[in-house]
Enzyme design. Structure first.
Site, PDB file in Angstrom:
ATOM      1  N   PRO A  15      46.763  16.661  -4.672  1.00 26.37           N
ATOM      2  CA  PRO A  15      45.226  16.316  -4.601  1.00 26.37           C
ATOM      3  C   PRO A  15      45.720  18.178  -4.754  1.00 26.37           C
ATOM      4  CG  PRO A  15      46.020  16.683  -2.504  1.00 26.37           C
ATOM      5  CD  PRO A  15      47.357  15.871  -3.240  1.00 26.37           C
ATOM      6  N   GLU A  16      46.360  18.563  -4.439  1.00 24.12           N
ATOM      7  CA  GLU A  16      47.188  20.285  -4.675  1.00 24.12           C
ATOM      8  C   GLU A  16      45.727  21.055  -5.582  1.00 24.12           C
ATOM      9  OE1 GLU A  16      49.509  17.870  -4.238  1.00 24.12           O
ATOM     10  OE2 GLU A  16      50.595  19.191  -3.406  1.00 24.12           O
ATOM     11  N   VAL A  17      45.370  20.240  -6.828  1.00 23.30           N
ATOM     12  CA  VAL A  17      44.188  21.021  -7.769  1.00 23.30           C
ATOM     13  C   VAL A  17      43.006  20.968  -7.025  1.00 23.30           C
ATOM     14  CG1 VAL A  17      43.502  19.327  -8.799  1.00 23.30           C
ATOM     15  CG2 VAL A  17      43.579  20.995 -10.023  1.00 23.30           C
TER      16      VAL A  17
ATOM     17  N   LEU B 234      42.522  20.809  -3.836  1.00 24.65           N
ATOM     18  CA  LEU B 234      42.805  22.428  -2.485  1.00 24.65           C
ATOM     19  C   LEU B 234      42.360  24.145  -2.989  1.00 24.65           C
ATOM     20  CD1 LEU B 234      45.061  19.967  -0.347  1.00 24.65           C
ATOM     21  CD2 LEU B 234      42.298  20.032  -0.309  1.00 24.65           C
TER      22      LEU B 234
ATOM     23  N   MET C 193      45.669  24.916  -4.326  1.00 31.32           N
ATOM     24  CA  MET C 193      46.695  24.952  -4.099  1.00 31.32           C
ATOM     25  C   MET C 193      48.109  24.642  -5.567  1.00 31.32           C
ATOM     26  SD  MET C 193      48.125  23.651  -0.582  1.00 31.32           S
ATOM     27  CE  MET C 193      49.198  23.882  -0.181  1.00 31.32           C
TER      28      MET C 193
END
Lengths: 220, 220, 220
Positions: free
Chosen positions: C126-128, C130, C132
């Site tokens: 899910p980084e994108v 968040l 990040m």
């Protein structure tokens, strides 16, 4: 030649020059449109689409024939176009309304995703049958976006992929009937538009650092 | 030991030495045959095929046991054989009439495509179970030609792939019944023979520049 | 926090800290457990598994929030954990009993194989969403273990993969009902345990030399 419109959060860049070959003026016009897309604040995504039977047939061989002394410079410009898309701080979707051949197929691969028309049109890298090879950057782009067996077959046989075949091979993410290609691409782009473009651009640029270096490096 | 014939535009290189292990004389004989293939002008393609139950079982461990001091030199020769196939200016198809194990499996991967026999015979990299590892060039070859999950499983588990499994994994392009393996390979090769071999060689050499460098580099 | 047991030839490392986020103490404890696994002679394999709904949710953002000045050091520690798994001289299987998110998803990818629970739980980067991005080593790890189209979608869209979707995408090797996840992982690990761990470690370390270098390199 090209036309940039906005549909909600999604920019639609329509290529409207017949086969949509990469004449230097065409590349310049696309660059100006991408400048506008990049300048826009807030949520956003970009869809590119062609007109009629063609998404894009790639290199402008006619122009090249009349400007042989500018071959290297021209290839640099084309590679820079791919690098621009691959590093764009905005999610991108190619709506393949028709043929995506050679340089046009590579342009599709420089987008995040592609939606391909089912009833007609091919994705094809015919270079091997035209006696042409790929710049190191082009090879890197194709090999970075496709699985190894698919890149091998596409580059060495010039196979023409229908939409169903391209989807099975992981070349395109979705397929749609002719009149649904653009709507499907818009829907996909709209779903990505809320993402922070800077983060998208950072992740993508990091992922493809080697590919971008090759696209910005020597063309022979 | 080997036999080179011509069937229309397609050269057929038959390995006829039992398990077709890579004795130095076998490697030399293949090299001479490839010289002849390369020398031939005009359209052309190459099919390799084994005899009986074996395509090839790879390294000649018996010879190696008697020539331990030549291990490094021998591995260089084997890697050079893979590099030769991978850079050959002619489309290549491996007709897997039987087992393709270890070095023999890698030889199949150094071809453009492989057709595998359905009723018996495996594609297998058993090195992990033999206490062996891969040269950097061999790792590079396998990883360049297979998808990441497939290369991982093949190299780290020594899984034996049947023809159907190998096709599903993208290891081989086609499968055929025993008596149809060579005809199918010939048909595929004939369809590729009209392509300009120099262009095929250039595109393939560019695509696998890193793999070729590894195959030509240190073996430890 | 963690618990290391032995089931025949298979070590079972259970993460038992709620969401199993990577608190420095958690990472230290895992390191001590891996020391013990490495010290053991003879056949062996390692299964990791979480508890309840979570395999692992990755970075400990709460701890990070209180230790912002240690961000770089922390990322180095996390990357070193992935490198440790990827170079472990023992076959490894992740039993995904529940969510594998972000750093937890990458930990799963650092194992040889993963078995994922079918009825609930997602594999997700899910980084994108968040805001990040990934360290170069993390990008390299994900791209080395997944096919290009899957890595692209996973990293740039934050898609949540169910077990069936993850298996179809080649992210996990097997799927199982909740109460069969650990047994299936144990069975897979037991089948790999007879292999010589040093050979497994050598082959894997060679295959992922570039990934390991990135994981041990700069985090920005």
């Amino acid at each position: 030649m090209i036309d940039l419109k906005r549909d909600g959060d999604v920019f639609v860049l329509r290529f409207d020059a017949g086969e949509n070959r990469f004449h230097p003026d065409f590349i310049d016009a696309v660059g100006v449109a991408l400048d506008e897309v990049e300048r826009t604040e807030g949520p956003g995504a970009l869809v590119t689409v062609g007109t009629g039977k063609f998404y894009s047939n790639g290199l402008d061989l006619e122009w090249l024939g009349a400007n042989r002394d500018r071959f290297e410079e021209y290839l640099r410009t084309v590679n820079a176009l791919y690098a621009r898309f691959l590093s764009l701080p905005v999610p991108t979707v190619a709506a393949l309304n028709g043929h995506a051949f050679a340089g046009g197929a590579m342009l599709a691969l420089a987008h995040d995703f592609a939606v391909m028309r089912t009833d007609r049109g091919y994705f094809c890298l015919p270079e091997v049958d035209l006696g042409m090879s790929f710049t190191p950057g082009m090879s890197a782009l194709i090999q970075a976006r496709l699985t190894a067996p698919v890149a091998h077959e596409a580059m060495l046989t010039g196979r023409r992929y229908t939409a169903a075949e391209a989807q099975a091979a992981g070349i395109v993410a979705r397929t749609a009937a002719e009149d649904q290609v653009l709507p499907a691409a818009l829907e996909l782009a709209a779903s990505l538009a809320p993402k922070d473009g800077k983060v998208v651009g950072k992740i993508r640029t990091d992922m493809y650092a080697g590919t971008l270096a090759a696209l910005r490096g020597p063309v022979f």
